[in-house]
Design a protein around this motif. Structure first.
Motif, PDB file in Angstrom:
ATOM      1  N   SER A 136       0.813  -1.211   0.000  1.00 53.92           N
ATOM      2  CA  SER A 136       0.000   0.000   0.000  1.00 53.92           C
ATOM      3  C   SER A 136       0.847   1.262   0.000  1.00 53.92           C
ATOM      4  N   SER A 137       1.958   1.230   0.744  1.00 56.65           N
ATOM      5  CA  SER A 137       2.721   2.459   0.993  1.00 56.65           C
ATOM      6  C   SER A 137       4.146   2.421   0.444  1.00 56.65           C
ATOM      7  N   GLY A 138       4.533   1.327  -0.210  1.00 51.32           N
ATOM      8  CA  GLY A 138       5.869   1.255  -0.800  1.00 51.32           C
ATOM      9  C   GLY A 138       6.972   1.224   0.234  1.00 51.32           C
ATOM     10  N   LEU A 139       6.746   0.538   1.360  1.00 50.57           N
ATOM     11  CA  LEU A 139       7.710   0.549   2.448  1.00 50.57           C
ATOM     12  C   LEU A 139       8.874  -0.411   2.187  1.00 50.57           C
ATOM     13  N   ARG A 140      10.031  -0.043   2.689  1.00 50.70           N
ATOM     14  CA  ARG A 140      11.167  -0.954   2.726  1.00 50.70           C
ATOM     15  C   ARG A 140      10.965  -1.939   3.877  1.00 50.70           C
ATOM     16  N   LEU A 141      11.698  -3.054   3.813  1.00 51.72           N
ATOM     17  CA  LEU A 141      11.630  -4.053   4.876  1.00 51.72           C
ATOM     18  C   LEU A 141      11.962  -3.434   6.232  1.00 51.72           C
ATOM     19  N   ALA A 142      13.049  -2.673   6.296  1.00 53.47           N
ATOM     20  CA  ALA A 142      13.464  -2.072   7.564  1.00 53.47           C
ATOM     21  C   ALA A 142      12.435  -1.078   8.078  1.00 53.47           C
ATOM     22  N   GLU A 143      11.746  -0.408   7.159  1.00 53.64           N
ATOM     23  CA  GLU A 143      10.755   0.596   7.562  1.00 53.64           C
ATOM     24  C   GLU A 143       9.524  -0.052   8.184  1.00 53.64           C
ATOM     25  N   VAL A 144       9.035  -1.129   7.598  1.00 51.95           N
ATOM     26  CA  VAL A 144       7.852  -1.773   8.160  1.00 51.95           C
ATOM     27  C   VAL A 144       8.193  -2.466   9.473  1.00 51.95           C
ATOM     28  N   ALA A 145       9.400  -3.029   9.575  1.00 52.30           N
ATOM     29  CA  ALA A 145       9.812  -3.699  10.812  1.00 52.30           C
ATOM     30  C   ALA A 145       9.958  -2.706  11.961  1.00 52.30           C
ATOM     31  N   ALA A 146      10.300  -1.460  11.655  1.00 52.31           N
ATOM     32  CA  ALA A 146      10.546  -0.452  12.691  1.00 52.31           C
ATOM     33  C   ALA A 146       9.283   0.248  13.174  1.00 52.31           C
ATOM     34  N   LEU A 147       8.135  -0.030  12.577  1.00 50.81           N
ATOM     35  CA  LEU A 147       6.909   0.662  12.970  1.00 50.81           C
ATOM     36  C   LEU A 147       6.515   0.316  14.402  1.00 50.81           C
ATOM     37  N   ASP A 148       5.984   1.326  15.096  1.00 46.82           N
ATOM     38  CA  ASP A 148       5.451   1.145  16.439  1.00 46.82           C
ATOM     39  C   ASP A 148       3.933   1.283  16.414  1.00 46.82           C
ATOM     40  N   VAL A 149       3.297   0.798  17.461  1.00 43.29           N
ATOM     41  CA  VAL A 149       1.842   0.918  17.573  1.00 43.29           C
ATOM     42  C   VAL A 149       1.434   2.383  17.516  1.00 43.29           C
ATOM     43  N   ALA A 150       2.219   3.243  18.127  1.00 42.50           N
ATOM     44  CA  ALA A 150       1.892   4.671  18.141  1.00 42.50           C
ATOM     45  C   ALA A 150       1.846   5.271  16.739  1.00 42.50           C
ATOM     46  N   ASP A 151       2.569   4.661  15.788  1.00 44.31           N
ATOM     47  CA  ASP A 151       2.597   5.189  14.426  1.00 44.31           C
ATOM     48  C   ASP A 151       1.266   5.019  13.711  1.00 44.31           C
ATOM     49  N   VAL A 152       0.452   4.056  14.139  1.00 39.05           N
ATOM     50  CA  VAL A 152      -0.823   3.802  13.462  1.00 39.05           C
ATOM     51  C   VAL A 152      -2.013   4.106  14.369  1.00 39.05           C
ATOM     52  N   ALA A 153      -1.782   4.866  15.418  1.00 39.56           N
ATOM     53  CA  ALA A 153      -2.872   5.214  16.341  1.00 39.56           C
ATOM     54  C   ALA A 153      -3.935   6.028  15.595  1.00 39.56           C
ATOM     55  N   GLY A 154      -5.189   5.686  15.861  1.00 38.67           N
ATOM     56  CA  GLY A 154      -6.281   6.425  15.237  1.00 38.67           C
ATOM     57  C   GLY A 154      -6.582   6.020  13.813  1.00 38.67           C
ATOM     58  N   ASP A 155      -6.067   4.878  13.360  1.00 36.25           N
ATOM     59  CA  ASP A 155      -6.340   4.383  12.007  1.00 36.25           C
ATOM     60  C   ASP A 155      -6.016   5.448  10.961  1.00 36.25           C
ATOM     61  N   PRO A 156      -4.756   5.884  10.882  1.00 38.24           N
ATOM     62  CA  PRO A 156      -4.407   7.017  10.016  1.00 38.24           C
ATOM     63  C   PRO A 156      -4.435   6.676   8.534  1.00 38.24           C
ATOM     64  N   GLU A 157      -4.734   7.672   7.722  1.00 36.93           N
ATOM     65  CA  GLU A 157      -4.694   7.513   6.273  1.00 36.93           C
ATOM     66  C   GLU A 157      -3.312   7.824   5.712  1.00 36.93           C
ATOM     67  N   THR A 158      -2.436   8.363   6.550  1.00 40.15           N
ATOM     68  CA  THR A 158      -1.044   8.585   6.162  1.00 40.15           C
ATOM     69  C   THR A 158      -0.147   8.059   7.276  1.00 40.15           C
ATOM     70  N   LEU A 159       1.097   7.807   6.904  1.00 35.39           N
ATOM     71  CA  LEU A 159       2.046   7.225   7.834  1.00 35.39           C
ATOM     72  C   LEU A 159       3.375   7.964   7.700  1.00 35.39           C
ATOM     73  N   ARG A 160       3.980   8.293   8.825  1.00 34.29           N
ATOM     74  CA  ARG A 160       5.297   8.918   8.820  1.00 34.29           C
ATOM     75  C   ARG A 160       6.336   7.814   9.042  1.00 34.29           C
ATOM     76  N   VAL A 161       7.255   7.659   8.092  1.00 29.72           N
ATOM     77  CA  VAL A 161       8.279   6.619   8.205  1.00 29.72           C
ATOM     78  C   VAL A 161       9.653   7.250   8.079  1.00 29.72           C
TER      79      VAL A 161
END
Length: 302
Positions: free
Chosen positions: A146-171
């Motif tokens: 969906s977002s074109g993430l690198r392996l390291a980027e998706v592995a580094a995500l925290d729960v706080a990064d997706v709080a509130g079911d966001p339509e955008t993601l800061r990586v």
């Protein structure tokens, strides 16, 4: 050039690499092989002395190796070894300049990245997610695609990064550069489905969004292994790795929009030249359509 002069200089150089610079045996062996190849060329060309070797001599050597089929990367490595060798000879007062410094290696052809077509991607991501680990895996790979993430980027995500079911993601990508990427509807749904069961694996206070059976942040290798298993289960007949989903994101987006600059921003590429490889993939797709459909392109049936 006399054999003893050739051999003596090469032997002393390799001892310098091993004893003074402390390079590994494998590295010393590789340097030795490349410099010995040039020494053999020097004998065949009857070059008078190391100090008389010119840039033209080095160019002739590289051109000869290229004609014999040596690739750009191998030639670049060989030139690096020669530059290091002649720098050592300069230090020892045996030559006045480094004839390998200004010699470029032939450019290696850029390999097109492996990717998945739209049907393969849909087959991969539309599998069952009827257990906890399957929900986790579905969320990971939906996000990557969906977002074109690198392996390291998706592995580094925290729960706080997706709080509130966001339509955008800061990586945070390569070089600690931050970018904002969109999160599609299916990826958001998959992440929420995973969050609903994540507590059965994760201890309280664990920040990682994606965790292992032991409740720790999921390792890169584990993500790669899970995708391979998932691809086999969905009937894909070739190895699949996470970067193929990132490539699929870029390729499918470019095919639909044609906006190379937007794809560059979404991928987090510092240079547009890096992103332009996807125009080659897009052209390959168009060429295949042309070959199948154009009346003057279709082959006559036997």
């Amino acid at each position: 050039m006399a054999d003893d002069a050739l051999a003596g200089a090469v032997t002393a150089f390799l001892a310098h690499l091993r004893d003074e610079r402390g390079l590994s045996p494998a590295t010393v062996r590789h340097y030795g092989r490349d410099v010995e190849a040039f020494a053999h060329h020097a004998r065949e060309a009857d070059l008078p002395a190391w100090g008389r070797v010119t840039e033209a001599d080095v160019r002739a050597f590289i051109a000869a190796r290229h004609r014999r089929g040596l690739g750009g990367r191998s030639l670049a490595r060989m030139l690096s070894a020669l530059r290091t060798f002649f720098a050592y000879l300069m230090r020892e007062g045996l030559v006045a300049n480094n004839p390998a410094t200004g010699v470029p290696a032939p450019r290696a052809p850029r390999r097109l990245p492996e990717t998945l077509d739209v049907d393969e991607t849909a087959r991969l991501l539309d599998g069952n997610d009827d257990d906890t680990l399957a929900r986790r895996d579905r969320a990971i790979f939906e996000l990557v695609y969906s977002s074109g993430l690198r392996l390291a980027e998706v592995a580094a995500l925290d729960v706080a990064d997706v709080a509130g079911d966001p339509e955008t993601l800061r990586v945070e990508g390569k070089g600690a550069k931050t970018r904002i990427v969109p999160v599609g509807r299916r990826a958001r749904t998959a992440v929420q489905a995973w969050l609903a069961v994540r507590g059965s694996l994760s201890p309280a206070g664990e920040p990682a969004l994606f965790v292992s059976r032991r409740g720790r942040r999921l390792a890169h290798r584990s993500i790669q292994q899970r995708l391979r298993v998932m691809a086999r289960q969905q009937g894909l007949d070739r190895p699949v790795h996470p970067h193929m989903l990132r490539h699929a994101f870029a390729t499918h987006l470019l095919e639909s929009s044609g906006d190379l600059r937007a794809v560059q921003e979404l991928l987090g590429h510092a240079s547009l030249a890096t992103t332009q490889v996807y125009t080659h993939l897009d052209f390959q797709h168009l060429a295949e359509v042309y070959d199948r459909a154009h009346p003057r392109a279709r082959r006559k049936r036997d």
